[in-house]
Design an enzyme around this catalytic site. Structure first.
Site, PDB file in Angstrom:
ATOM      1  N   ASP A 129       0.620   1.954  -1.593  1.00  0.00           N
ATOM      2  CA  ASP A 129       1.137   2.438  -2.874  1.00  0.00           C
ATOM      3  C   ASP A 129       0.596   3.859  -3.014  1.00  0.00           C
ATOM      4  OD1 ASP A 129       2.229   2.557  -5.487  1.00  0.00           O
ATOM      5  OD2 ASP A 129       0.272   2.046  -6.322  1.00  0.00           O
ATOM      6  N   GLU A 181       5.822   2.361  -0.467  1.00  0.00           N
ATOM      7  CA  GLU A 181       6.759   2.465  -1.582  1.00  0.00           C
ATOM      8  C   GLU A 181       7.439   3.826  -1.560  1.00  0.00           C
ATOM      9  OE1 GLU A 181       6.805   2.269  -6.458  1.00  0.00           O
ATOM     10  OE2 GLU A 181       5.155   1.328  -5.384  1.00  0.00           O
ATOM     11  N   ASP A 190      -3.430  -0.555  -8.474  1.00  0.00           N
ATOM     12  CA  ASP A 190      -2.921   0.151  -7.294  1.00  0.00           C
ATOM     13  C   ASP A 190      -3.035  -0.708  -6.036  1.00  0.00           C
ATOM     14  OD1 ASP A 190      -2.215   2.775  -8.449  1.00  0.00           O
ATOM     15  OD2 ASP A 190      -4.352   2.884  -8.894  1.00  0.00           O
TER      16      ASP A 190
END
Length: 173
Positions: free
Chosen positions: A8, A67, A139
């Site tokens: 992420d 992502e 996160d």
């Protein structure tokens, strides 16, 4: 069996999550955050690159997923996020890992069942799927969700390929 590293990305905090995926089941290996300091972007990007490179060296993942960038309201933030993604991807490709990219909606859909899920829902489902004792930091949970999404997607594609092969074989017998 394969080890999947999910990322992420962020220019201040980059989450990472590692899961082992075998036979449609997931096992938690590790997760955390690479936190950067200072105001200058270049040293922060270097910290992200080094951190991900160390994680890859330590855990030897076979798969890497990250992502995709979403368009934020602040173009400067989106550019910095894109650069953080870039150094993460370079760390992966330097270790000869292929890169899979997923949108936030795809990740939430795979893990929670709805593309519009809230962060708390993602954290809860990651905790549930991986049987974690506590709720992972946001996160890190997002990075674990990326890894879970990738594993689930790969399993679905393999299952679909198997069905196609069976159908094709059936027609030609």
């Amino acid at each position: 069996m394969s080890i999947i590293l999910g990322i992420d990305p962020g220019s201040r905090t980059t989450g990472f999550g590692l899961v082992k995926h075998a036979g449609g089941r997931f096992q938690y290996l590790a997760s955390g955050c690479i936190r950067t300091k200072g105001d200058e972007l270049a040293p922060r990007l270097h910290t992200i690159f080094q951190g991900i490179s160390e994680i890859i060296s330590q855990y030897q993942p076979q798969q890497f997923a990250i992502e995709q960038v979403f368009m934020a309201k602040n173009p400067d933030s989106a550019l910095k996020l894109g650069q953080a993604r870039g150094v993460a991807i370079v760390a992966a490709t330097s270790a000869e890992l292929s890169v899979a990219e997923y949108s936030a909606r795809q990740i939430k859909q795979a893990v929670v069942g709805t593309g519009g899920a809230e962060k708390a829902q993602v954290q809860h489902m990651v905790q549930h799927i991986l049987k974690l004792d506590g709720v992972p930091q946001s996160d890190a949970a997002d990075a674990l969700a990326v890894a879970l999404c990738h594993g689930a997607t790969q399993s679905s594609l393999i299952a679909m390929a198997g069905k196609v092969r069976k159908t094709v074989r059936g027609r030609f017998r």
